[in-house]
Design a protein around this motif. Structure first.
Motif, mmCIF file in Angstrom:
data_model
loop_
_atom_site.group_PDB
_atom_site.id
_atom_site.type_symbol
_atom_site.label_atom_id
_atom_site.label_comp_id
_atom_site.label_asym_id
_atom_site.label_seq_id
_atom_site.Cartn_x
_atom_site.Cartn_y
_atom_site.Cartn_z
ATOM 1 N N GLU A 46 0.931 -1.178 -0.196
ATOM 2 C CA GLU A 46 -0.616 -0.174 0.145
ATOM 3 C C GLU A 46 0.939 1.413 -0.356
ATOM 4 O O GLU A 46 1.321 1.696 0.834
ATOM 5 C CB GLU A 46 -0.968 0.103 1.065
ATOM 6 C CG GLU A 46 -1.420 -1.958 1.553
ATOM 7 C CD GLU A 46 -2.643 -1.105 -0.033
ATOM 8 O OE1 GLU A 46 -2.972 -0.484 -0.372
ATOM 9 O OE2 GLU A 46 -3.863 -2.803 -0.021
ATOM 10 N N PRO A 50 -6.036 4.262 -1.503
ATOM 11 C CA PRO A 50 -7.155 2.948 -1.849
ATOM 12 C C PRO A 50 -6.398 3.912 -3.555
ATOM 13 O O PRO A 50 -6.339 3.154 -4.457
ATOM 14 C CB PRO A 50 -8.804 3.219 -2.550
ATOM 15 C CG PRO A 50 -9.028 4.229 -1.803
ATOM 16 C CD PRO A 50 -7.607 5.125 -1.220
ATOM 17 N N PHE A 51 -5.748 4.957 -3.518
ATOM 18 C CA PHE A 51 -5.455 5.459 -5.124
ATOM 19 C C PHE A 51 -4.310 4.746 -5.502
ATOM 20 O O PHE A 51 -3.894 4.168 -6.663
ATOM 21 C CB PHE A 51 -4.947 6.813 -4.870
ATOM 22 C CG PHE A 51 -6.541 7.459 -4.309
ATOM 23 C CD1 PHE A 51 -7.978 7.645 -4.590
ATOM 24 C CD2 PHE A 51 -6.437 8.475 -3.537
ATOM 25 C CE1 PHE A 51 -8.772 8.413 -4.356
ATOM 26 C CE2 PHE A 51 -7.421 8.914 -2.312
ATOM 27 C CZ PHE A 51 -8.759 9.054 -2.793
ATOM 28 N N LEU A 52 -3.251 4.368 -4.828
ATOM 29 C CA LEU A 52 -2.084 3.598 -5.516
ATOM 30 C C LEU A 52 -1.510 2.435 -4.955
ATOM 31 O O LEU A 52 -1.288 2.911 -3.195
ATOM 32 C CB LEU A 52 -0.384 4.376 -5.833
ATOM 33 C CG LEU A 52 0.307 4.166 -5.742
ATOM 34 C CD1 LEU A 52 0.362 3.959 -7.752
ATOM 35 C CD2 LEU A 52 1.713 5.119 -6.152
ATOM 36 N N THR A 53 -1.792 1.667 -4.912
ATOM 37 C CA THR A 53 -1.731 0.363 -4.543
ATOM 38 C C THR A 53 -0.152 -0.766 -5.567
ATOM 39 O O THR A 53 0.254 -0.027 -6.688
ATOM 40 C CB THR A 53 -1.940 -0.397 -4.091
ATOM 41 O OG1 THR A 53 -3.031 0.172 -3.441
ATOM 42 C CG2 THR A 53 -2.085 -2.445 -3.954
ATOM 43 N N ASN A 104 -0.924 -0.289 -9.399
ATOM 44 C CA ASN A 104 -2.331 -0.304 -9.875
ATOM 45 C C ASN A 104 -2.961 1.086 -8.954
ATOM 46 O O ASN A 104 -2.927 1.208 -7.717
ATOM 47 C CB ASN A 104 -2.947 -1.425 -8.475
ATOM 48 C CG ASN A 104 -4.249 -1.584 -8.662
ATOM 49 O OD1 ASN A 104 -4.746 -1.908 -8.060
ATOM 50 N ND2 ASN A 104 -5.279 -2.574 -9.586
ATOM 51 N N MET A 105 -4.013 1.517 -9.561
ATOM 52 C CA MET A 105 -4.301 2.888 -9.142
ATOM 53 C C MET A 105 -6.072 2.359 -9.200
ATOM 54 O O MET A 105 -7.137 1.615 -10.388
ATOM 55 C CB MET A 105 -4.566 3.927 -9.974
ATOM 56 C CG MET A 105 -2.800 4.155 -10.094
ATOM 57 S SD MET A 105 -2.839 5.062 -11.238
ATOM 58 C CE MET A 105 -2.412 6.798 -9.911
ATOM 59 N N SER A 106 -6.768 2.689 -8.012
ATOM 60 C CA SER A 106 -8.110 2.924 -7.744
ATOM 61 C C SER A 106 -8.724 3.576 -7.489
ATOM 62 O O SER A 106 -7.785 5.005 -6.476
ATOM 63 C CB SER A 106 -8.888 2.151 -7.290
ATOM 64 O OG SER A 106 -7.565 0.193 -7.792
ATOM 65 N N CYS A 107 -10.243 4.348 -7.285
ATOM 66 C CA CYS A 107 -10.845 5.454 -7.390
ATOM 67 C C CYS A 107 -11.972 5.584 -6.788
ATOM 68 O O CYS A 107 -12.627 4.950 -7.715
ATOM 69 C CB CYS A 107 -10.094 6.727 -7.259
ATOM 70 S SG CYS A 107 -10.568 7.902 -7.509
ATOM 71 N N CYS A 108 -12.389 6.558 -6.219
ATOM 72 C CA CYS A 108 -13.939 6.607 -6.051
ATOM 73 C C CYS A 108 -15.067 4.713 -5.807
ATOM 74 O O CYS A 108 -16.102 5.170 -6.638
ATOM 75 C CB CYS A 108 -14.055 7.028 -6.549
ATOM 76 S SG CYS A 108 -14.051 8.450 -7.317
ATOM 77 N N THR A 141 -12.799 -0.877 -7.924
ATOM 78 C CA THR A 141 -11.175 -1.183 -8.136
ATOM 79 C C THR A 141 -11.198 -1.828 -9.377
ATOM 80 O O THR A 141 -11.145 -2.962 -10.095
ATOM 81 C CB THR A 141 -11.708 -2.655 -6.317
ATOM 82 O OG1 THR A 141 -12.310 -2.095 -5.775
ATOM 83 C CG2 THR A 141 -10.675 -3.030 -6.522
ATOM 84 N N ASN A 142 -10.102 -1.613 -9.669
ATOM 85 C CA ASN A 142 -9.151 -2.050 -10.991
ATOM 86 C C ASN A 142 -8.220 -2.442 -11.113
ATOM 87 O O ASN A 142 -7.558 -3.358 -10.044
ATOM 88 C CB ASN A 142 -8.106 0.115 -11.549
ATOM 89 C CG ASN A 142 -7.341 -1.047 -12.454
ATOM 90 O OD1 ASN A 142 -8.251 -1.691 -13.429
ATOM 91 N ND2 ASN A 142 -6.461 0.091 -12.613
#
Length: 159
Positions: A37, A41-44, A120-124, A127-128
């Protein structure tokens, strides 16, 4: 052409340094769940070895050397094409982005048999499921830049 070379050089270098850091300093392949992490949750960082093409397509086939050859042929063609055309600095930069990224992924395939994807980027609430790397971003940006900054309509206008 000098701008293409230096853009490609720096993209290649940053891509390879980021992969070295993730693989051997963070040791992402050996972490639990192979995730780290950074800014959740924006950048993993999530380890994914891509043996195929985009989004892991054709990963079940041993296409390592075919994909290496395709990347080298495309890189050579882009360099040849950009030398022939009368283009501006953004097209030279775009060509460097594409070639530098392609060569970064070629080195991965030669050394590891697959491309090391880890961003891996996810947002709002979305989940990507996919991971990518700096070379992938550069290839995409370079291809878009070549479309936007090389004007194939000049010949149509004069005809």
């Amino acid at each position: 052409m000098r701008l293409t070379f230096w853009t490609g050089f720096w993209i290649f270098l940053v891509d390879q340094l980021s992969k070295f850091y993730v693989l051997y300093q963070i040791n992402l392949p050996n972490l639990p769940n192979q995730t780290y992490e950074v800014f959740p949750p924006f950048l993993t960082l999530r380890m994914a070895w891509n043996r195929g093409v985009n989004f892991g397509l054709f990963a079940d086939f041993d296409m390592r050397w075919v994909l290496i050859a395709v990347a080298l042929v495309i890189s050579g063609f882009v360099i040849w094409w950009i030398k022939r055309e009368n283009v501006g600095k953004w097209a030279y930069i775009s060509a460097g982005l594409l070639v530098g990224g392609a060569l970064g992924n070629v080195v991965d395939r030669v050394l590891h048999g697959a491309v090391a994807d880890f961003l891996n980027m996810s947002c709002c609430g979305f989940t990507n499921p996919y991971a990518f790397n700096i070379a992938d971003i550069s290839i995409f940006a370079g291809a878009i830049g070549l479309v936007l900054f090389t004007d194939s309509n000049d010949k149509k206008k004069t005809a």
